[in-house]
Write a protein that holds these residues in place. Structure first.
Motif, PDB file in Angstrom:
ATOM      1  N   THR A 199       0.951  -1.272   0.130  1.00  0.00           N
ATOM      2  CA  THR A 199      -0.203  -0.167   0.056  1.00  0.00           C
ATOM      3  C   THR A 199       1.045   1.390  -0.084  1.00  0.00           C
ATOM      4  OG1 THR A 199      -1.749  -1.129   1.433  1.00  0.00           O
ATOM      5  CG2 THR A 199      -1.811   1.209   1.136  1.00  0.00           C
ATOM      6  N   ASN A 233      -6.400   5.643   3.381  1.00  0.00           N
ATOM      7  CA  ASN A 233      -5.277   5.911   3.748  1.00  0.00           C
ATOM      8  C   ASN A 233      -5.429   5.544   5.450  1.00  0.00           C
ATOM      9  OD1 ASN A 233      -2.893   6.693   5.214  1.00  0.00           O
ATOM     10  ND2 ASN A 233      -2.193   8.492   4.214  1.00  0.00           N
ATOM     11  N   ASN A 286       0.793   5.226   0.260  1.00  0.00           N
ATOM     12  CA  ASN A 286      -0.236   6.514   0.700  1.00  0.00           C
ATOM     13  C   ASN A 286       0.042   7.747  -0.223  1.00  0.00           C
ATOM     14  OD1 ASN A 286      -0.931   5.254   2.906  1.00  0.00           O
ATOM     15  ND2 ASN A 286       0.730   5.791   4.077  1.00  0.00           N
ATOM     16  N   GLU A 346      -6.246   9.327   0.953  1.00  0.00           N
ATOM     17  CA  GLU A 346      -6.233   8.196  -0.130  1.00  0.00           C
ATOM     18  C   GLU A 346      -4.874   7.495  -0.148  1.00  0.00           C
ATOM     19  OE1 GLU A 346      -7.250  10.173  -3.690  1.00  0.00           O
ATOM     20  OE2 GLU A 346      -9.288  10.426  -3.179  1.00  0.00           O
ATOM     21  N   ALA A 347      -5.031   6.278  -0.630  1.00  0.00           N
ATOM     22  CA  ALA A 347      -3.891   5.472  -0.891  1.00  0.00           C
ATOM     23  C   ALA A 347      -4.000   4.430  -1.898  1.00  0.00           C
ATOM     24  CB  ALA A 347      -3.615   4.396   0.617  1.00  0.00           C
ATOM     25  N   ASN A 364      -3.055   7.143   8.088  1.00  0.00           N
ATOM     26  CA  ASN A 364      -3.345   8.583   8.714  1.00  0.00           C
ATOM     27  C   ASN A 364      -4.617   8.570   9.704  1.00  0.00           C
ATOM     28  OD1 ASN A 364      -2.793  11.453   8.284  1.00  0.00           O
ATOM     29  ND2 ASN A 364      -4.945  11.322   7.500  1.00  0.00           N
TER      30      ASN A 364
END
Length: 305
Positions: A104, A235, A106, A111-112, A238
């Motif tokens: 993944t 995300n 970021n 969003e990611a 975060n």
């Protein structure tokens, strides 16, 4: 009462009807399969085994294909549709994606991007009308990027068919002889065993007739290289950081928990008050005894002086 033909493989015990005495006998013509495939429609790179025809011979045909294709999903849907168009049917299809790695990245505070590396494969088993086997193998061949292996078998079962016909006559004759016996326990047992053999033979007849009519094709397809899938996700890191710690809220909870801790300690002390009382009394007598000993020692010292 069991005879040696029962021990034969159902796949090779080719079948000519053993029916009850009232049904009459089946003949080899009952299991003849049409072999009118149009050879001109079959690609030259398909083995002649797939379209082989020999006079007075019966063959059970099977095929196994292992190959690489451009797109497994597209090839699967196309092959399954072709099977239906040719009058066959799919008995097994196991399409799956093997994930080799995922990570993944970021891209913003909210969003990611989830990146997966995977390879898709499918194991398919189909039953195709025997006269259409060559045509179907040509369709399979048109989907390949690389052919790993292809095996085509044609098993000659003519002798087994003749043997099944002879066994049918024998069982019929045995049934006629049993009916002439005097009714007793042994006759019932023999009749039951003879009927059981007849049922097994009829089941084998249906199985072999089906294998003569439909050829089984096992297909394994996969893509030659890994694919990349990019999936937009949230995300989460975060979000975790956003709600990981709240100073005022945690301070309030700590104060309340401390108050509850004091209450629990007091309740605990009240619960063990007999032990506390014994300890207090013991300590009191210990101090009193120690004080008396000191007074006695002083008196002895004064009298000695």
């Amino acid at each position: 009462m069991k005879t040696t033909y029962i021990k034969l493989s159902i796949a090779t015990a080719l079948l000519l009807g053993i029916y009850s005495c009232k049904k009459g006998e089946a003949t080899a013509s009952d299991y003849e399969v049409s072999a009118s495939a149009d050879s001109a429609a079959v690609s030259k790179d398909i083995s002649s085994v797939a379209i082989m025809k020999v006079k007075d011979k019966q063959f059970i045909k099977t095929a196994n294909v292992n190959m690489e294709v451009k797109d497994v999903y597209e090839a699967t849907t196309s092959l399954e549709k072709s099977v239906q168009d040719l009058g066959g049917f799919v008995t097994h299809s196991n399409l799956q994606s093997n994930v080799f790695s995922e990570e993944t990245f970021n891209t913003s505070n909210e969003e990611a991007m989830l990146v997966k590396k995977y390879q898709t494969e499918n194991t398919i088993q189909v039953r195709i009308p025997t006269e259409k086997l060559g045509e179907f193998l040509t369709l399979i061949n048109s989907k390949k990027l690389f052919l790993n292996s292809r095996v085509i078998n044609a098993e000659d079962v003519t002798a087994s068919i003749k043997y099944a016909e002879l066994e049918g006559k024998r069982i019929k004759k045995t049934g006629e002889n049993i009916t002439q016996l005097k009714t007793n326990k042994d006759k019932v047992n023999m009749s039951d065993e003879n009927m059981s053999e007849e049922n097994q033979q009829q089941l084998a007849n249906m199985d072999v007739a089906d294998n003569l009519r439909y050829s089984t094709v096992d297909i394994y397809i996969k893509e030659p290289k890994l694919r990349i899938a990019e999936i937009a996700v949230t995300n989460t890191k975060n979000i975790d950081n956003k709600y990981k710690f709240n100073f005022l809220y945690d301070m309030k909870n700590a104060f309340v928990e401390g108050f509850y801790l004091i209450q629990r300690i007091l309740v605990g002390l009240v619960t063990v008050w007999p032990i506390v009382l014994i300890v207090v009394i013991g300590f009191y007598f210990y101090r009193k005894n120690k004080s008396n000993n000191r007074i006695q020692q002083r008196k002895e010292q004064n009298s000695a002086s």
